[in-house]
Design a protein around this motif. Structure first.
Motif, PDB file in Angstrom:
ATOM      1  N   ILE A 123      -0.556  -7.288  -1.622  1.00  0.00           N
ATOM      2  CA  ILE A 123      -0.227  -8.555  -0.964  1.00  0.00           C
ATOM      3  C   ILE A 123      -0.131  -8.393   0.550  1.00  0.00           C
ATOM      4  CG2 ILE A 123       0.940  -9.483  -2.986  1.00  0.00           C
ATOM      5  CD1 ILE A 123       3.628  -8.836  -1.511  1.00  0.00           C
ATOM      6  N   LYS A 124      -0.440  -7.204   1.038  1.00  0.00           N
ATOM      7  CA  LYS A 124      -0.347  -6.913   2.464  1.00  0.00           C
ATOM      8  C   LYS A 124      -1.330  -5.791   2.784  1.00  0.00           C
ATOM      9  CE  LYS A 124       2.926  -5.110   5.811  1.00  0.00           C
ATOM     10  NZ  LYS A 124       4.252  -4.594   6.064  1.00  0.00           N
ATOM     11  N   ASP A 125      -1.914  -5.801   3.990  1.00  0.00           N
ATOM     12  CA  ASP A 125      -2.725  -4.673   4.436  1.00  0.00           C
ATOM     13  C   ASP A 125      -1.820  -3.457   4.565  1.00  0.00           C
ATOM     14  OD1 ASP A 125      -4.892  -6.346   4.598  1.00  0.00           O
ATOM     15  OD2 ASP A 125      -5.011  -6.347   6.785  1.00  0.00           O
ATOM     16  N   LEU A 126      -2.226  -2.334   3.998  1.00  0.00           N
ATOM     17  CA  LEU A 126      -1.424  -1.117   4.040  1.00  0.00           C
ATOM     18  C   LEU A 126      -2.204   0.002   4.712  1.00  0.00           C
ATOM     19  CD1 LEU A 126      -0.072  -1.160   0.370  1.00  0.00           C
ATOM     20  CD2 LEU A 126       1.072  -1.997   2.422  1.00  0.00           C
ATOM     21  N   VAL A 127      -1.653   0.556   5.783  1.00  0.00           N
ATOM     22  CA  VAL A 127      -2.255   1.701   6.451  1.00  0.00           C
ATOM     23  C   VAL A 127      -1.937   2.922   5.597  1.00  0.00           C
ATOM     24  CG1 VAL A 127      -2.281   3.125   8.517  1.00  0.00           C
ATOM     25  CG2 VAL A 127      -2.004   0.644   8.724  1.00  0.00           C
ATOM     26  N   VAL A 128      -2.979   3.637   5.159  1.00  0.00           N
ATOM     27  CA  VAL A 128      -2.796   4.800   4.303  1.00  0.00           C
ATOM     28  C   VAL A 128      -2.720   6.036   5.198  1.00  0.00           C
ATOM     29  CG1 VAL A 128      -3.728   6.129   2.381  1.00  0.00           C
ATOM     30  CG2 VAL A 128      -4.037   3.650   2.445  1.00  0.00           C
ATOM     31  N   LYS A 129      -1.530   6.618   5.253  1.00  0.00           N
ATOM     32  CA  LYS A 129      -1.308   7.774   6.114  1.00  0.00           C
ATOM     33  C   LYS A 129      -2.125   8.965   5.627  1.00  0.00           C
ATOM     34  CE  LYS A 129       3.340   6.313   7.295  1.00  0.00           C
ATOM     35  NZ  LYS A 129       4.758   6.605   7.192  1.00  0.00           N
ATOM     36  N   PHE A 133      -7.756   5.126   6.554  1.00  0.00           N
ATOM     37  CA  PHE A 133      -8.257   3.815   6.179  1.00  0.00           C
ATOM     38  C   PHE A 133      -7.075   2.889   5.911  1.00  0.00           C
ATOM     39  CE2 PHE A 133      -7.876   5.670   1.930  1.00  0.00           C
ATOM     40  CZ  PHE A 133      -7.437   4.609   1.145  1.00  0.00           C
ATOM     41  N   THR A 134      -7.370   1.605   5.875  1.00  0.00           N
ATOM     42  CA  THR A 134      -6.366   0.595   5.564  1.00  0.00           C
ATOM     43  C   THR A 134      -6.748  -0.067   4.246  1.00  0.00           C
ATOM     44  OG1 THR A 134      -5.938   0.178   7.910  1.00  0.00           O
ATOM     45  CG2 THR A 134      -5.288  -1.547   6.364  1.00  0.00           C
TER      46      THR A 134
END
Length: 173
Positions: A123-129, A133-134
Motif C-alpha cells: 500500500i506504499k512504495d518501499l525502499v528496499v535496503k 530498488f523500490t
C-alpha cells in the motif's frame, strides 16, 4: 550454518521431499536452517499431493525440520495433514517454539489476519535496503511466509528478491 554442513546433515537432499536439485538453505526461526528444494520453498507451484512428503519428514530428529514440518502441516487444509500434525512427537524444545508461534497473529494494515500462503498488496512504495530498488505501491506479493516470532513482519519475493516486509504496509488480497 554453512551450506556444506547442511548438505552433509541432509544427505545432499531436500529435508522435506528428498529432491536433490537446486537446494537452498531456508531459515526456520528460531530453530536454525534447513535445506529445501524449489518446490518445498514454494518458489515453484506444487501439486497438492507433493506435500504428502511431510508425513515422512515429520519423523526427522532435527529440531529445525520438525518445526518447519509442523508449521507447513498447519497451513494445509487436508485431513491427512491435520492427522499428521496431531500425530507428531515434538521434542520439548520444538514444542515450546510451536506454542509461541501459535500465539502470534499477523495482521495487515486493515487488521485482517494473515496466514502463510496468503497474497498481499503493497500500500506504499518501499525502499528496499541493500537491494537498490523500490518496491512500488500496488505490487502483489504471493504465497507469503510469516516471520514466526514477529507479528509485524512477513516475507515475500519482490523483483526476484526475498525481502522482509512490515505488515503495516500491506493489505490482504
Amino acid at each position: 550454518m554453512a551450506l556444506s554442513d547442511l548438505l552433509a546433515r541432509a544427505g545432499n537432499a531436500c529435508e522435506f521431499c528428498g529432491a536433490v536439485a537446486d537446494l537452498e538453505a531456508v531459515d526456520v526461526l528460531p530453530a536454525g536452517e534447513i535445506l529445501l528444494c524449489p518446490i518445498c520453498r514454494e518458489d515453484v507451484a506444487a501439486d497438492a499431493s507433493h506435500w504428502r512428503c511431510l508425513e515422512g519428514a515429520a519423523w526427522s530428529a532435527e529440531p529445525a525440520v520438525q518445526l518447519a514440518v509442523w508449521r507447513k502441516l498447519g497451513q494445509l487444509d487436508a485431513p491427512w495433514a491435520v492427522e499428521a500434525r496431531e500425530g507428531m512427537s515434538l521434542s520439548d524444545e520444538v514444542q515450546g517454539w510451536a506454542e509461541v508461534v501459535a500465539a502470534v497473529q499477523h495482521r495487515d494494515s486493515n487488521g485482517v489476519v494473515l496466514v502463510a500462503g496468503d497474497s498481499v498488496m503493497l500500500i506504499k512504495d518501499l525502499v528496499v535496503k541493500g537491494a537498490n530498488f523500490t518496491a512500488k505501491r500496488g505490487t502483489s506479493v504471493r504465497r507469503i511466509p510469516l516471520v514466526a516470532d514477529n507479528p509485524g513482519q512477513i516475507e515475500g519475493k519482490v523483483e526476484g528478491q526475498r525481502i522482509v516486509i512490515l505488515t503495516e504496509f500491506v493489505k490482504k488480497t
